[in-house]
Design a protein around this motif. Structure first.
Motif, PDB file in Angstrom:
ATOM      1  N   TYR A  24      -9.389   5.592   6.035  1.00  0.00           N
ATOM      2  CA  TYR A  24      -8.858   6.948   6.272  1.00  0.00           C
ATOM      3  C   TYR A  24      -9.682   7.518   7.533  1.00  0.00           C
ATOM      4  CZ  TYR A  24      -6.109   6.399   2.208  1.00  0.00           C
ATOM      5  OH  TYR A  24      -5.281   5.882   1.219  1.00  0.00           O
ATOM      6  N   TYR A  59      -3.258  -0.003 -10.209  1.00  0.00           N
ATOM      7  CA  TYR A  59      -4.294  -0.607 -10.839  1.00  0.00           C
ATOM      8  C   TYR A  59      -5.458   0.110 -10.283  1.00  0.00           C
ATOM      9  CZ  TYR A  59      -4.393  -1.319  -5.436  1.00  0.00           C
ATOM     10  OH  TYR A  59      -4.617  -1.010  -4.302  1.00  0.00           O
ATOM     11  N   PHE A  68       0.890  -1.319  -0.029  1.00  0.00           N
ATOM     12  CA  PHE A  68      -0.181  -0.043   0.013  1.00  0.00           C
ATOM     13  C   PHE A  68       0.606   1.253  -0.067  1.00  0.00           C
ATOM     14  CE2 PHE A  68      -3.225   2.761   1.808  1.00  0.00           C
ATOM     15  CZ  PHE A  68      -4.192   2.439   0.921  1.00  0.00           C
ATOM     16  N   GLY A  69       2.269   1.065   0.435  1.00  0.00           N
ATOM     17  CA  GLY A  69       2.953   2.251   0.524  1.00  0.00           C
ATOM     18  C   GLY A  69       3.266   3.007   1.718  1.00  0.00           C
ATOM     19  N   TYR A  70       2.142   2.993   2.690  1.00  0.00           N
ATOM     20  CA  TYR A  70       2.075   3.591   3.946  1.00  0.00           C
ATOM     21  C   TYR A  70       1.225   2.794   4.897  1.00  0.00           C
ATOM     22  CZ  TYR A  70      -1.647   6.143   1.571  1.00  0.00           C
ATOM     23  OH  TYR A  70      -2.756   6.425   0.704  1.00  0.00           O
ATOM     24  N   ASN A 103      -6.930  16.009  -3.789  1.00  0.00           N
ATOM     25  CA  ASN A 103      -5.561  15.841  -2.961  1.00  0.00           C
ATOM     26  C   ASN A 103      -4.502  15.671  -4.235  1.00  0.00           C
ATOM     27  OD1 ASN A 103      -6.731  15.230  -0.427  1.00  0.00           O
ATOM     28  ND2 ASN A 103      -6.948  13.143  -1.053  1.00  0.00           N
ATOM     29  N   TYR A 138      -0.312  15.736  -5.189  1.00  0.00           N
ATOM     30  CA  TYR A 138       0.968  15.191  -4.578  1.00  0.00           C
ATOM     31  C   TYR A 138       1.895  15.572  -5.751  1.00  0.00           C
ATOM     32  CZ  TYR A 138      -2.169  12.401  -1.812  1.00  0.00           C
ATOM     33  OH  TYR A 138      -3.425  11.957  -0.974  1.00  0.00           O
ATOM     34  N   LYS A 155       5.818   8.930  -4.421  1.00  0.00           N
ATOM     35  CA  LYS A 155       6.156   7.640  -4.639  1.00  0.00           C
ATOM     36  C   LYS A 155       5.232   6.741  -4.640  1.00  0.00           C
ATOM     37  CE  LYS A 155      10.765   7.275  -4.512  1.00  0.00           C
ATOM     38  NZ  LYS A 155      11.258   6.544  -5.702  1.00  0.00           N
ATOM     39  N   ILE A 156       3.891   6.992  -4.043  1.00  0.00           N
ATOM     40  CA  ILE A 156       2.807   5.916  -4.345  1.00  0.00           C
ATOM     41  C   ILE A 156       1.540   6.807  -3.633  1.00  0.00           C
ATOM     42  CG2 ILE A 156       3.206   5.069  -1.964  1.00  0.00           C
ATOM     43  CD1 ILE A 156       2.224   2.373  -3.076  1.00  0.00           C
ATOM     44  N   VAL A 157       0.617   6.798  -4.571  1.00  0.00           N
ATOM     45  CA  VAL A 157      -0.588   7.286  -4.257  1.00  0.00           C
ATOM     46  C   VAL A 157      -1.789   6.214  -4.216  1.00  0.00           C
ATOM     47  CG1 VAL A 157      -2.339   8.968  -4.951  1.00  0.00           C
ATOM     48  CG2 VAL A 157       0.109   9.585  -4.880  1.00  0.00           C
ATOM     49  N   ASN A 158      -2.664   6.319  -3.144  1.00  0.00           N
ATOM     50  CA  ASN A 158      -3.608   5.360  -3.169  1.00  0.00           C
ATOM     51  C   ASN A 158      -4.976   6.448  -3.258  1.00  0.00           C
ATOM     52  OD1 ASN A 158      -2.819   2.728  -2.750  1.00  0.00           O
ATOM     53  ND2 ASN A 158      -2.047   3.731  -1.094  1.00  0.00           N
ATOM     54  N   ARG A 198       5.801  10.201   2.812  1.00  0.00           N
ATOM     55  CA  ARG A 198       5.028  10.001   1.555  1.00  0.00           C
ATOM     56  C   ARG A 198       3.779  10.420   1.678  1.00  0.00           C
ATOM     57  NH1 ARG A 198       6.407   3.579  -0.052  1.00  0.00           N
ATOM     58  NH2 ARG A 198       8.724   3.969  -1.005  1.00  0.00           N
ATOM     59  N   GLU A 199       3.432  11.752   1.244  1.00  0.00           N
ATOM     60  CA  GLU A 199       2.066  12.186   1.496  1.00  0.00           C
ATOM     61  C   GLU A 199       0.809  11.246   1.323  1.00  0.00           C
ATOM     62  OE1 GLU A 199       1.178  16.001   0.339  1.00  0.00           O
ATOM     63  OE2 GLU A 199       3.182  16.876   1.141  1.00  0.00           O
ATOM     64  N   HIS A 200      -0.137  11.382   2.144  1.00  0.00           N
ATOM     65  CA  HIS A 200      -1.262  10.713   1.693  1.00  0.00           C
ATOM     66  C   HIS A 200      -2.632  11.083   2.379  1.00  0.00           C
ATOM     67  CE1 HIS A 200       0.729   8.596   5.285  1.00  0.00           C
ATOM     68  NE2 HIS A 200      -0.416   8.568   5.538  1.00  0.00           N
ATOM     69  N   PRO A 201      -3.574  10.668   2.161  1.00  0.00           N
ATOM     70  CA  PRO A 201      -4.898  11.411   2.574  1.00  0.00           C
ATOM     71  C   PRO A 201      -4.833  11.663   4.020  1.00  0.00           C
ATOM     72  CG  PRO A 201      -5.763  10.022   1.068  1.00  0.00           C
ATOM     73  CD  PRO A 201      -4.053   9.598   0.993  1.00  0.00           C
ATOM     74  N   GLN A 261      -4.483   2.668  -7.480  1.00  0.00           N
ATOM     75  CA  GLN A 261      -3.194   2.836  -6.961  1.00  0.00           C
ATOM     76  C   GLN A 261      -2.299   3.270  -8.015  1.00  0.00           C
ATOM     77  OE1 GLN A 261      -0.071  -0.143  -5.403  1.00  0.00           O
ATOM     78  NE2 GLN A 261      -0.650   0.573  -3.581  1.00  0.00           N
TER      79      GLN A 261
END
Lengths: 755, 755
Positions: free
Chosen positions: A409, B205, A395-397, B237, B239, B243-246, A446-449, B193
């Motif tokens: 989230y 995906y 998932f990356g985080y 959102n 970014y 590196k990775i975004v979901n 890593r930025e994420h929601p 993702q």
């Protein structure tokens, strides 16, 4: 309820031939009805359920008292309801969102009527007089049908025992459409299947989107009597004696004849990966048709887990305590099958040799529940952490609120971080520290929601105009960063240590010296006004999250000394705490989650949980004793409204367990427990290493809640905290309690908790 | 367009060094723009696309001329549009619903602007002057950016070649949110993702619900130049350098520097099961950075497939013919990965040693396309059938309209049945007849959406008040039942034969002798009135499906003799056919799918397709010749509006292929092709067994469309049909054509087609 429960319990226990030790059993003190209903006039329930489950199991087989449960009945069951819609196999304990409710069964007798789509014609009245629950077992009489329904469970399977009247018209409903309200969280059954491979078996699945983006729930069910006929409805489509139905609103009625044999047993295996695995799960865990054996096994498993802490105290205390322990051990939930298959974050199926867990309500549970697992469940703690690390890998985080293996989230921060750091620093075996650190670091960069690390590093705080909930975010992110820094230090990663140690101090950037509160700034560095520390935010659109400025003021667990300095020293700090605990003013609108008040302190939600312990840091531990004793007495009881808010996957329970023994992890990742007011006469914690750490409280009573003196392993002990290493070494911590504060004890500088 | 195409083609072909045989190549006759746009003023396009694909591939890499394609641009491309939104990897050819459009890329040059959520700021104008397509290759100049985009494909991967101007601001958009309109079919991206494992690679995906209940689309993309920076938006959102975004609305811009090297190549592997498999797919099929090699391979693969029929005729005929053949060979589509993994109907991943196929638009394709596959693609036909049987095994019944491995229940009947029966009866190797029969039987007995077998058997017809589209259903179900009966007969299953043979005659129960039409009855057996044979139904709420009473009257392919008897004999029958082909009256509202009219005959949709051949059954084959010649001449051309309706996954194409050679499978499962009016001078069908069946038409021309005489293998041949066994034996069928009917030829009783 307590009395009734004991009567029932003895009857059942003796019928199970559990022998003479009955009175000593920890499970006998568990009352699964605690927290299952709100106090009259309040919407706030513990949101617990009374149904059958085993520790950390995939299956929670429990009655749903609403056909369409909403957030106020998030566990499916409300003690104040009077009808049962059915028994579904998956439930959340204590959450604020209603989810799961998969594969609902409902027995009824009499004639089949035509139901309109979405209708439930077979609900039944029930009465608490004819209802009983204990760990791993639930029973109720369905009054409309004279059916006794009994439920038990294994990790991956539910086991139903329905005692029908002598009747040629015995039926069981199976509902694959039962869910929270479809309009909430865009809930929709995307696809489902029900098949009848033979007269004794049904199988199927549903794919459902809702609070979790996409859950796959497969099942395999076996009946002890043949299904004579089936009626399946899929919305408007109706099928008689179907062999297989695909649809997205499947509800079936199965016909049986109980005129000779009145009991119908149903074994139901659940899996998140396939029908084959659901079948394997149930056939592995319930190989024979012995309902009582599974009840006994569930009881034995619970007994073993609950025995990890042995306590002395009043029956009320025992009931609250062991029910709390029971509630903490309900989740995180196993998501992998008996063969190790589990649904990965990327919607593939992967395999693990260890159990893969989900249900991580981390904003709640990192505070008390996970430290408790680290103490009592070190092997499972490693599995929890490794499940999160496996999740991170795809998932990356790390997870924030992870449900059925997926992120929703919910809430703020990245509080998998303290959980993992705590486990690594406590040297839980089986966790690779470097892998863990990589996950922490990336989850913090890593930025994420909800986690805008770019603006975090750019501004040194979260500007409210760029990201709402900015004050709560700033405070909680700073704490998570401190945790990352601690592991960096441990692993001698100098650059990362410096980076995250610096970030952990960002909380100071939102301290407004003039008013002595944390308050929101915009991206120009201007304070956003006007500021009302009593005003509540919920989950967006305001700088505070499910709380107000007063409650969030205290959230610097990584640097309480720094906070004391900000305020202007110990006196100013304790004075502010005094005001906090006595300021009765309430704004017009209190957030749904704020409840269990002592002044501005709101025990019904997590932001307050550590605050009563903060007096210790400023040399007035007797006030910590006063307020923790108050909370222990006022905020927990043995009724259905026994919690002062949602139990939040065992977090309110964990607070009770720690605090009633006598200490609480104010900083859940620094290996220090801060001493409050022990409420139990004695508590013995059995550690994995075979050692025992015993805490005693001589003379403790409702009146005697002040520590007069203490000894650790026979030596006088004046520190107001205890280290995890001391606990792990085994030993005895003896308190002497009295009705008046000993203001000397623990007041000296060297006695104060280490940050 | 034709002239332009040839110019382009030669230029390209010579640049690919394909050598001297260029002029002979079948691929040179394919014009992928045929069917890509509606004639001016009509909404009806062939709904074909011009992009790159290989036979039966998973990937169809093609330009989308709309940011949000709707049903009128179901393939993503409309020839009359002037902008390109991007190049996505999956498309449907000829359907009436817009679906797929997965993983869209779009190159642009210049500065990056802020896009609002859902916006597409980087569309570019394009012109057909600067556009070219041939099998497996597409190129276009993006006029707004001076970028030449070239596309090619393998079975599981797309290969992009973007030639940028010398520019430091070169970009490629990757859009995981691009889809049909979200409000159609409840379309929603449930999760997606995008990750950046290194500077040259992106992966990810999307999980999307829409026309197919839930599609998982994974990808792995490699770039020939490093990604210097990325900007990712997920709705609101944003970014930078992620590196990775979901998220669920992911659209990213990748920055490149083309100031030195102007070409950027992108290899994109697609998988329905996992990122790992997407990576394996592309690395297996495109191991090196040689774009031209993949173009050549695609060309060679197409050449091999198209060469299965060699024809002589005008260039226009060749272009229509080979484009039609190309269109039929686009689908069914491979859904399994190179390692055999595929998404099963129960949302698990299973593995097959043979390719697993999907995209079964069976109501369309069972008529002509599948019989064509049985003839030209026997190995794949076995894989198609075995894919359907594997699907049946977990789903419980055969597919109706299967997309990405899932049922969408579009249209009526269970027309996998004729496909399977035809394949088994034609002795296609590799299909287990008993397994097939079990699937047919259960699919014909287990009720499922659209297939109410209970009332079917109870009433002997579908009562309109119980189930709409009742006349079309009754006629089509009777045909499917006849197919089941045929296989039962072959396998000597007497009971089943009797049951299904009886059901196959149910069509008679809706024949209203008074008006000589099939019309709807209610469940009391009363005719439902008033009856207007010109009035159209669409897909519910009326007894006829996408047609009217006139068009559906002729749907008894299993028993044309029975139908002739109902009407009152050959004269009445041919008179009614004459009226059908000449009755110009149109009701006020014609269904969207009705087009390509000759009287009431509507070639733009499938219900009419066999009707012109029915004169043969009543002894007037010259009229079949007249009308089939008419249709061949009028309803097909080489322009973008070259089809008279949606090509429907190659069904309109298949009609042309069969009919232009000279015959058509009126009953697609009885091994008989009914002779019409051969339009090609010569056609040689190369069979899998190495034999060749050649059809010649001496003197054929626009004027000479009547058969004067015929010879099979040198002997005079007056039968108006040819058997599959005769074709399989190899040989020559020679027609002599003339401008006037030879009313004698084929008119005798013994010359008429066997039912």
């Amino acid at each position: 309820m307590k009395f009734k429960k004991i009567i029932y319990c003895c009857a059942i226990v003796s019928s199970l031939n559990l022998g003479a030790q009955t009175a000593e059993k920890k499970t006998s003190h568990v009352n699964p009805f605690i927290g299952t209903g709100a106090a009259h006039g309040s919407p706030l329930s513990g949101n617990n359920y009374p149904g059958a489950t085993v520790p950390f199991g995939m299956v929670q087989l429990s009655p749903d008292t609403r056909n369409i449960p909403d957030w106020s009945v998030a566990s499916g069951y409300n003690y104040n309801d009077t009808t049962i819609a059915g028994f579904s196999h998956t439930h959340l304990s204590g959450t604020g969102v209603a989810e799961l409710f998969d594969v609902m069964l409902m027995p009824f007798s009499g004639s089949v009527v035509k139901e309109e789509a979405g209708q439930n014609a077979y609900q039944s009245k029930f009465s608490h007089d004819k209802e009983f629950a204990k760990p791993g077992y639930y029973s109720v009489e369905l009054l409309d049908y004279q059916i006794k329904a009994e439920l038990t469970a294994t990790t991956h399977a539910g086991f139903h025992k329905y005692s029908f009247p002598k009747n040629k018209e015995a039926h069981i409903v199976i509902d694959l459409d039962h869910s929270m309200k479809k309009s909430d969280w865009n809930t929709r059954v995307i696809a489902s299947q029900l098949s009848f491979p033979n007269d004794y078996t049904i199988e199927g699945y549903r794919i459902i989107t809702g609070w979790a983006p996409m859950r796959k729930v497969y099942f395999h069910a076996e009946f002890s009597q043949p299904i004579l006929h089936n009626h399946v409805a899929d919305g408007g489509n109706v099928y008689e004696n179907a062999k297989i139905v695909n649809g997205n609103a499947i509800r079936a009625i199965l016909d049986f004849d109980t005129s000779k044999e009145q009991e119908i047993l149903v074994k139901v295996g659940i899996s998140a990966t396939s029908i084959e695995n659901a079948r394997l799960n149930v056939q592995t865990e319930i190989p024979v048709w012995n309902f009582e054996a599974i009840v006994n096994t569930a009881d034995a498993v619970w007994e073993k887990e609950l025995s990890k802490i042995k306590i002395e105290g009043t029956e009320e205390q025992k009931q609250i305590f062991y029910t709390a322990l029971y509630h903490t051990f309900i989740q995180p939930n196993t998501l992998s099958d008996v063969n190790g298959d589990y649904p990965s974050a990327d919607f593939t199926v992967r395999n693990s040799s260890k159990s893969y867990y989900s249900t991580f309500s981390l904003w709640d549970t990192y505070r008390g529940a996970h430290p408790l697992y680290t103490l009592l469940q070190p092997e499972r703690s490693a599995d929890f952490v490794n499940s999160m690390l496996a999740y991170y890998k795809v998932f990356g985080y790390l997870p924030i609120w992870q449900l059925w293996g997926q992120e929703n989230y919910c809430m703020i921060g990245n509080h998998a971080i303290p959980v993992i750091v705590d486990a690594v620093l406590k040297k839980i075996p089986g966790i690779d520290a470097e892998t863990a650190f990589e996950a922490l670091k990336n989850s913090s960069l890593r930025e994420h929601p909800g986690s805008p690390f770019g603006i975090w590093e750019k501004y040194g705080y979260i500007p409210e105009n760029l990201k709402s909930q900015s004050v709560s975010l700033t405070l909680e992110m700073a704490y998570d960063d401190w945790c990352v820094a601690e592991l960096a230090k441990k692993l001698v990663k100098i650059d990362e240590y410096n980076q995250f140690a610096e970030r952990s101090q960002f909380y100071k950037n939102l301290y407004d010296k003039k008013i002595s509160f944390f308050r929101a700034k915009d991206d120009k560095g201007n304070w956003i006004g006007p500021f009302d520390p009593l005003k509540y935010g919920a989950n967006g659109g305001y700088p505070f999250t499910e709380g107000n400025g007063w409650q969030y003021f205290w959230y610097v667990p990584q640097d309480v000394k720094g906070l004391i300095n900000l305020v202007g020293g110990n006196n100013a700090f304790t004075k502010k705490l005094d005001t906090f605990f006595t300021l009765e003013d309430k704004p017009e609108e209190v957030n749904d989650n704020a409840s269990g008040f002592i002044g501005q302190y709101a025990h019904g939600n997590e932001p307050s949980h550590h605050i009563a312990y903060l007096y210790n840091y400023a040399g007035e531990p007797w006030k910590t004793q006063k307020y923790t004793a108050d909370i222990l007495k006022k905020m927990y009881n043995t009724t259905s409204s026994g919690y002062s808010g949602n139990d939040d996957c065992g977090e309110l329970s964990a607070w009770y367990i720690f605090s009633s023994i006598g200490f609480y992890p104010v900083n859940p990742a620094n290996g220090v427990y801060v001493i409050g007011s022990p409420r139990l006469k004695e508590a013995s914690i059995e550690l994995k290493n075979g050692k025992i750490f015993k805490v005693t409280a001589k003379n403790v009573s409702d009146q005697n809640s002040y520590i007069q003196s203490a000894k650790l392993n026979g030596k006088s002990y004046t520190k107001t905290f205890v280290k995890h290493t001391d606990i792990e070494a085994g030993g005895t911590l003896e308190f002497v309690m009295g009705p008046k504060p000993n203001k000397n004890w623990g007041s000296k500088l060297e006695d104060r908790p280490i940050n």
